[in-house]
Design an enzyme around this catalytic site. Sequence first.
Site, PDB file in Angstrom:
ATOM      1  N   ALA A 174      -3.097 -38.825 -74.074  1.00  0.00           N
ATOM      2  CA  ALA A 174      -1.780 -38.763 -73.443  1.00  0.00           C
ATOM      3  C   ALA A 174      -1.284 -40.185 -73.255  1.00  0.00           C
ATOM      4  CB  ALA A 174      -1.867 -38.041 -72.107  1.00  0.00           C
ATOM      5  N   CYS A 206      -8.190 -39.573 -63.432  1.00  0.00           N
ATOM      6  CA  CYS A 206      -9.343 -39.920 -64.281  1.00  0.00           C
ATOM      7  C   CYS A 206     -10.550 -40.378 -63.472  1.00  0.00           C
ATOM      8  CB  CYS A 206      -8.961 -40.989 -65.310  1.00  0.00           C
ATOM      9  SG  CYS A 206      -7.552 -40.536 -66.347  1.00  0.00           S
TER      10      CYS A 206
END
Length: 229
Positions: A159, A175
């Site tokens: 992404a 993340c």
Amino acid sequence: MVEFFVADVGSRSVPYEEGLVMQRSRRRAVCDGAENVVILLEHEAVYTAGRRTDDSERPTDGSAVIDVDRGGKLTWHGPGQLVGYPIVRLREPMDVVAYVRTLESVLIAALADSGVEGYRVDGRSGVWVQVGTGPFAKDAKIAAIGIRVAEGVTSHGFALNCSNSLEPYAHIVACGIRDAGVTTITDVLGRRVDPVDVLASVERHLAEAFAAEGSPVAEARDARVGVNA
């Protein structure tokens, strides 16, 4: 060789579940010998959690999360972000790390085409840029990578933050990283850059990287088998 399936980038945001259906049908075809394919799209706003996501990293505002079978942790997808799902067969012996590094190299090259200097950070996947200067300089993530490999074929992918809002990241630990920020091409350059503006560059660098000598990506086992769009 790799085919590209561009799902209305610049004109429609694809629901995440629809993107999963696209991935699954094309992954089955590649497993059966079809040509490698890369799906490129923008998603409707959604949080997704990889297999290593910790409960403490989930949204603080009660937002729904879709748990998925990729690696990595929690992230957000939405309009203004270019999402790429390479559905490709890896060469034997499989080198998954080399494949991730290939995706990082592609994104770094595409960012350079836009005038952004991206780089890797040791011990962390994805692509990063420096924001701020002097003692205020810090790393900020501009592209995330999370993949799955089954039967020698990849799914999920990357992404690239182009012009998306950063507000959704304020409610999560993106993340799993607590000591770095998130940014977009638009914020770095100070002018709007949308996914459609980087689409051709990303396609070109993916095609070149996958076809390069020593690439971790293998050719289709039977190029005569097609992939229905």
